[in-house]
Design a protein around this motif. Structure first.
Motif, mmCIF file in Angstrom:
data_model
loop_
_atom_site.group_PDB
_atom_site.id
_atom_site.type_symbol
_atom_site.label_atom_id
_atom_site.label_comp_id
_atom_site.label_asym_id
_atom_site.label_seq_id
_atom_site.Cartn_x
_atom_site.Cartn_y
_atom_site.Cartn_z
ATOM 1 N N GLY A 26 -7.581 2.416 -3.438
ATOM 2 C CA GLY A 26 -7.570 3.112 -2.145
ATOM 3 C C GLY A 26 -6.256 3.853 -1.914
ATOM 4 N N ASN A 60 -11.334 1.416 4.459
ATOM 5 C CA ASN A 60 -12.461 1.339 3.539
ATOM 6 C C ASN A 60 -13.705 1.001 4.374
ATOM 7 N N GLY A 71 -15.635 2.101 -2.104
ATOM 8 C CA GLY A 71 -15.629 1.383 -3.374
ATOM 9 C C GLY A 71 -16.308 2.219 -4.457
ATOM 10 N N GLY A 79 -17.967 5.965 -3.871
ATOM 11 C CA GLY A 79 -17.266 7.205 -3.560
ATOM 12 C C GLY A 79 -16.501 7.147 -2.253
ATOM 13 N N LYS A 133 0.795 -1.230 0.000
ATOM 14 C CA LYS A 133 0.000 0.000 0.000
ATOM 15 C C LYS A 133 0.836 1.293 0.000
ATOM 16 N N THR A 167 -13.141 5.157 2.276
ATOM 17 C CA THR A 167 -13.446 4.874 0.870
ATOM 18 C C THR A 167 -14.582 3.857 0.812
ATOM 19 N N LYS A 223 -7.336 6.000 6.928
ATOM 20 C CA LYS A 223 -8.052 5.719 5.685
ATOM 21 C C LYS A 223 -8.530 4.269 5.617
HETATM 22 N N1 LIG Z 1 -16.428 0.648 -9.410
HETATM 23 C C1 LIG Z 1 -15.903 1.858 -9.169
HETATM 24 N N2 LIG Z 1 -16.265 2.937 -9.919
HETATM 25 C C2 LIG Z 1 -15.757 4.161 -9.684
HETATM 26 N N3 LIG Z 1 -14.859 4.408 -8.714
HETATM 27 C C3 LIG Z 1 -14.460 3.383 -7.933
HETATM 28 C C4 LIG Z 1 -14.943 2.058 -8.114
HETATM 29 N N4 LIG Z 1 -14.356 1.261 -7.176
HETATM 30 C C5 LIG Z 1 -13.550 2.063 -6.454
HETATM 31 N N5 LIG Z 1 -13.607 3.334 -6.901
HETATM 32 C C6 LIG Z 1 -12.864 4.501 -6.405
HETATM 33 O O1 LIG Z 1 -11.712 4.042 -5.699
HETATM 34 C C7 LIG Z 1 -11.772 4.470 -4.346
HETATM 35 C C8 LIG Z 1 -11.139 3.437 -3.443
HETATM 36 O O2 LIG Z 1 -11.877 2.225 -3.544
HETATM 37 P P1 LIG Z 1 -11.990 1.182 -2.345
HETATM 38 O O3 LIG Z 1 -12.936 1.662 -1.318
HETATM 39 O O4 LIG Z 1 -12.295 -0.133 -2.995
HETATM 40 O O5 LIG Z 1 -10.511 1.225 -1.721
HETATM 41 P P2 LIG Z 1 -9.660 0.135 -0.940
HETATM 42 O O6 LIG Z 1 -10.546 -1.002 -0.501
HETATM 43 O O7 LIG Z 1 -8.886 0.848 0.088
HETATM 44 O O8 LIG Z 1 -8.686 -0.348 -2.104
HETATM 45 P P3 LIG Z 1 -7.210 -1.010 -2.064
HETATM 46 O O9 LIG Z 1 -7.029 -1.607 -0.688
HETATM 47 O O10 LIG Z 1 -7.213 -2.049 -3.149
HETATM 48 O O11 LIG Z 1 -6.255 0.085 -2.362
HETATM 49 C C9 LIG Z 1 -13.228 4.770 -4.055
HETATM 50 O O12 LIG Z 1 -13.365 5.724 -3.020
HETATM 51 C C10 LIG Z 1 -13.719 5.283 -5.413
HETATM 52 O O13 LIG Z 1 -13.408 6.658 -5.564
#
Ligand SMILES: Nc1ncnc2c1ncn2[C@@H]1O[C@H](COP(=O)(O)OP(=O)(O)OP(=O)(O)O)[C@@H](O)[C@H]1O
Ligand SMILES: O=P(O)(O)OC[C@@]1(O)O[C@H](CO)[C@@H](O)[C@@H]1O
Length: 315
Positions: free
Chosen positions: A253, A186, A224, A227, A38, A222, A184
């Motif tokens: 993320g 998710n 997914g 938003g 990360k 976050t 941060k």
């Molecule tokens: N299907 C999607 N369409 C548009 N934007 C997306 C989508 N999926 C994720 N995002 C964008 O990516 C951001 C981060 O996604 P997510 O919440 O999955 O992060 P995460 O689980 O911390 O990811 P990782 O650990 O893989 O870095 C979201 O806040 C959004 O802005």
């Protein structure tokens, strides 16, 4: 200058296939090997936007050498702590419909001396008084459960704010200790931390405020494809962009966090940029980080004090 520390980095190997069927022989459409972990991804995303950054990480064995070579290719300054065991390789299976399946290894076991060397390397990198220290990812076997609390204490002594992105027990230990300028999680990680489901915007804001009450300053959650929410003690903002069918969500993320930290702006503008960077990341293969040409901030909607009754899955 932003320093990142990734105690358990990886070489991310991605296989793109049309659809995953268990028990079948499947043809791979494309494959990628990229530097991962990360904090490493945060450094890569910042570097691809021309920012100064140093990534602190342990590396060992042939995969550790490959990780370093990949970082060099992307002009990321790396401070590495050599360790005896081999750096892990994490696997992503990305399907054409946007489903991303990730297989993450536990990674190498670090000795006490190697953990101390990692802390010392972080201290050395902090000497340049970076604007942020980003501490990210799972902890390797051998690292103490309060590793990130120790990191935060060292940074705080130098007046360097710390952004933390981790999960499970290390997140719980660190969040409860307080003292983080930014957390941060998710959506799922925040729900796990609090031990309850958070279906609405109000639930997430309430949960984030509980985390703030433990002594942390700001929470960026976050969501997914739905938003992201930014919450401080007084205010909250939601931001989102039109849904896209992801090519790979891995590292989205991390790119969101990098976008948030990239420049010192007002909170809503930081959030707009964060969501623009995260959205750009999901359209790219594997753990590819976006560059300036991939980002469209104008497509991001930012809402101050969003309606607490809104259901996140319906956004
Ligand atoms: N299907 C999607 N369409 C548009 N934007 C997306 C989508 N999926 C994720 N995002 C964008 O990516 C951001 C981060 O996604 P997510 O919440 O999955 O992060 P995460 O689980 O911390 O990811 P990782 O650990 O893989 O870095 C979201 O806040 C959004 O802005
Ligand atoms: O196992 P961890 O440390 O929780 O996560 C590691 C990881 O999944 O996170 C990055 C995406 O955020 C990838 O580059 C990497 O493979």
């Amino acid at each position: 200058m932003i320093v990142t520390i990734t105690p358990n980095p990886s070489v991310d190997r991605t296989l793109e296939i049309s659809a995953l069927t268990r028990g079948e022989v499947l043809r791979v459409l494309a494959s990628h090997s990229q530097a991962g972990g990360k904090g490493v991804n945060v450094s890569r995303a910042l570097r691809s936007h021309g920012s100064a950054t140093t990534a602190v990480l342990p590396t060992g064995g042939a995969d550790g050498d490959q990780l370093l070579a990949l970082l060099r290719e992307h002009d990321v300054n790396a401070v590495t702590v050599p360790v005896a065991a081999t750096t892990r390789s994490n696997l992503t299976v990305a399907e054409a419909d946007g489903t991303t399946t990730k297989l993450n290894l536990a990674g190498p076991s670090l000795s006490e001396a190697e953990v101390d060397a990692l802390l010392a390397a972080t201290d050395a990198a902090l000497a340049c008084q970076p604007s942020w220290l980003v501490a990210s990812g799972s902890l390797p076997v051998g690292a103490p459960g309060d590793f990130y609390v120790r990191i935060a204490a060292r940074a705080s002594a130098l007046g360097v704010p710390v952004a933390l992105d981790t999960s499970g027990a290390p997140l719980e230990v660190a969040a409860l200790a307080g003292s983080f300028a930014l957390l941060k999680p998710n959506h799922e990680e925040l729900a796990e931390l609090l031990g309850r489901e958070l279906p609405t915007i109000g639930d997430v804001i309430g949960g984030a405020r509980e985390v703030l009450s433990w002594g942390n300053e700001t929470v960026l959650v976050t969501l997914g494809g739905h938003g992201a929410l930014l919450v401080d003690r007084q205010h909250s903002w939601w931001a989102g962009s039109p849904r896209v069918t992801p090519r790979s969500t891995v590292g989205a993320g991390d790119c969101t966090l990098a976008g948030y930290l990239y420049a010192d702006s007002e909170a809503p503008e930081r959030l707009r940029r964060a969501v623009a960077w995260g959205t750009a990341a999901v359209a790219l293969p594997g753990t590819t980080v976006p560059g300036p040409d991939d980002i469209d901030e104008s497509a991001v909607e930012v809402v101050a004090e969003p309606d607490p009754a809104l259901v996140i899955k319906e956004l």
